[in-house]
Write a protein that holds these residues in place. Sequence first.
Motif, short mmCIF file in Angstrom:
data_model
loop_
_atom_site.label_atom_id
_atom_site.label_comp_id
_atom_site.label_asym_id
_atom_site.label_seq_id
_atom_site.Cartn_x
_atom_site.Cartn_y
_atom_site.Cartn_z
N UNK A 574 0.80 -1.23 0.06
CA UNK A 574 0.01 0.09 -0.07
C UNK A 574 0.96 1.18 -0.06
N UNK A 575 0.61 2.30 -0.87
CA UNK A 575 1.45 3.34 -0.72
C UNK A 575 1.10 4.26 0.38
N UNK A 576 2.17 4.93 0.76
CA UNK A 576 2.06 5.72 2.06
C UNK A 576 1.97 7.12 1.68
N UNK A 577 1.06 7.66 2.29
CA UNK A 577 0.63 9.12 2.07
C UNK A 577 1.40 9.98 3.09
N UNK A 578 1.51 11.24 2.68
CA UNK A 578 2.18 12.35 3.59
C UNK A 578 1.80 12.09 4.91
N UNK A 579 2.48 12.06 5.89
CA UNK A 579 2.13 12.02 7.25
C UNK A 579 1.79 10.54 7.90
N UNK A 580 1.88 9.78 7.01
CA UNK A 580 1.31 8.30 7.60
C UNK A 580 2.68 7.52 7.91
N UNK A 581 2.28 6.46 8.88
CA UNK A 581 3.41 5.76 9.54
C UNK A 581 3.28 4.36 9.02
N UNK A 582 3.98 3.72 9.19
CA UNK A 582 4.16 2.21 8.78
C UNK A 582 5.01 1.51 9.86
N UNK A 583 4.78 0.23 10.21
CA UNK A 583 5.63 -0.47 11.24
C UNK A 583 5.60 -1.79 10.94
N UNK A 584 6.66 -2.38 11.26
CA UNK A 584 6.92 -3.78 10.64
C UNK A 584 7.79 -4.78 11.82
N UNK A 585 7.32 -5.85 12.02
CA UNK A 585 8.16 -6.73 12.85
C UNK A 585 8.18 -7.95 11.97
N UNK A 586 9.27 -8.68 11.85
CA UNK A 586 9.35 -9.96 11.16
C UNK A 586 10.73 -10.50 11.71
N UNK A 587 10.80 -11.99 11.86
CA UNK A 587 11.84 -12.88 11.96
C UNK A 587 12.07 -13.73 10.67
#
Length: 766
Positions: A574-587
């Motif tokens: 998904x594209x990230x718009x201005x001011x948006x946050x993404x967070x990811x954890x993966x092993x």
Amino acid sequence: MKLKKKLSIFTALAVLQAFAVGSVNAQSAPQDDTESVKTAKVESVEVLKKEQPIAESEVKTGSGNASSSNPSTNGKETGTLTGTEATPKTDIEKPALDGGETTTNETNMGSTSKEGTTEDVETQVTPAQIEQPSIGGNSTVAAGGNLTLYMNSNKMEQDGKTYLAGQPMTVKNGVSYVAIRALVDRVGYGVKYDNTTKETIIISGDNELRFKTNSTAYTVNGESRTMKGPAYQQKNTFMVPLTSITQALNITYKVNQSAKTVVLNLNTKPVASFVVSQKEIFAGDKVDYITSYVSPNGLKIVDERWTGRQESFDQAGTYTISYQVQDSSGQWSDPYSITIQILSPNLPPVAMFTTDKEQYKMGEKITYIDQSTDDENSIAKTVWENNSLAFFEPGPKTVTLTVTDNHGATNTYSKVITITNETLYSFSDFNLLFTPVGQKFTFNGGEVTAMEKVPYTYTDEPSLLIRSNSPETVNTEGIVYKESSSGQTRFMIHHVNNTGKRVKMYVIVTNNNPNPAVFEQQNMGFAGPTPYATVAGKLSIDKWFKSIQTRADQKKEVIQPGESKLILTELNKTPIKEGQVISLYSDAYSDYTLDYNVILVEENKDPFETLPMLPVLDRDGVHNRGTYPNATRIITYDQLVGAQPARLPLGDNASDPNLAGTDPMAYTDASNAGNFGVLYKITLNNVAPRTLISFNPRGGKYSGVALVNNQVVSIADGNVAVSNSSEQSVLYRTGAYGESVTILFSAAPGSNLPVNLLFTPLPSEK
């Protein structure tokens, strides 16, 4: 006009018929229509005569045995339709695989014939010589089914009737020509002649085609186009290349070489459709009809009719509604029908609740029993007001419940309960005993620092943490992290888009080994894009723990030597718009050392092509990034805990030292402040009976989850955060016997460290 003396009586009659203004249904012309033709002028536009339906015995052909009324083709034109203006690609129907039909453009219709004699091509003539005029500006012939043209013949067939064109379908210099008057009448278009510009005009709805004699140029809605051959006059008939019309008006056709025919697809009926916008319609509601229609010929839609339509339906039941439209040629569309279900009028839900008592002491637990109902059993929302588990002041207390069904109807119910002057539990004791797991309560946070610390020790499990969190707010495209790793690896990626553009983040893995490498994704916790950092952080941890439990996100990729691939692809969906946050954890795990690049680029750019040109972005000086070994800490504590108030600090850089690592892009050491990305596996083998285990933030607001005895527990429920050090969130209570309790915890991005796990003896129940 002079007729040759050699014409037979039969031929003369046929010519007279062609000049007469006849009907379009093969009836004979009225007697007064056989008079000599005069040009009908309408605002300097002259209208051309239609062709007439005939018997097949009257058909002209291009053979040597044709009547002398048929224009000479010099004996050189073949029966194969050849030549082309352009190659139609999108509007040509697929050929049948049997029956000898082929679908083609004129390039593939046969060999090119030679041009006819000079007698066949006439010079510019008056409008009356171009075609026989008739009264009225537009064709009144409604096009029907497919139109079949016969090569080297003026025979045309449509809807079981045979028609005679002014001249045979002819090939000149490799270009197939048709009589414009005959073709457009059968297609259902209008044809006129403009005296001012000396142009023959075809009108199809809003489309207008203009042709000039002896010119290869023609216009479509004012746009100039070029034909392979010029339009010309032949025996007073205006001839144009067939494909100039089919391409301009998107008419598809098939060529049958064995039958020497060209079949034009004339699906000219208008098409009607409609939808009802509501998903559910109740008796008495106004029905919202949304219509749509189209004319394949571009004709105007002039009328419509409905069957079964009502603005509202008084009774519940099933109703069929049909819709048709009529175009300006008089053709009606086929009926378009849908069946709708009218429901009985929606009844609002009924809000209702009871309590286990009518009167309570202060600090006495109140049990609320929701008894709300809905006729469809579809209560979508429940909102309580003042439904405290206990009250600590005497007097009447009004509790209100509002329920909403899935149609938006609401109902409210209120009940008054009485609180006496007696006290059962104090505020503190009540919260310790009865605050539900996953919910928070307030207390004197200053008491925490006086609690004894649990003197735990820890060991490490090998796992390399790649923490991409600085710059947390990314202002430009670039590489936010790059590292090489083999074996067990954990990715923590947390960023905010501040580029002013829609962007995507990618993780690109490259195998620079001489052997194929295997990359295994073991779990995945991804959240966002969202404007709220704490929401993204909490949800990513929640999904990560659930993925650890279910193993539903395991994937395996084989990376060939020298190959690059995208991994952890949830990140770039998904594209990230201005001011948006993404967070990811993966092993993950790899059997060879692989190179990883975490990049941020504009959403439409190719990440592989863009990577070599991207700069490595600098740290922001506030947030942390780095590569940290030993990112899983094992805490096993066998001593009794919970008999006295105690705390177990995490992320304090004292009892729980920061991980030490490096920043591979800045070529410097790094310290993992707060130990974000570290997975704590805590086993407490001897928790005292009747012990409350709770979560208390010490660095500020915290919102996350923990996995307690393999159950995901929110800190705290919903979108509620534990706001400060004077709040604690309930994780677990032991019962009448001692227990072993396991807790998995990892700090949620967007929240604050350090934190404490609190162990508090429960007061006695009364």
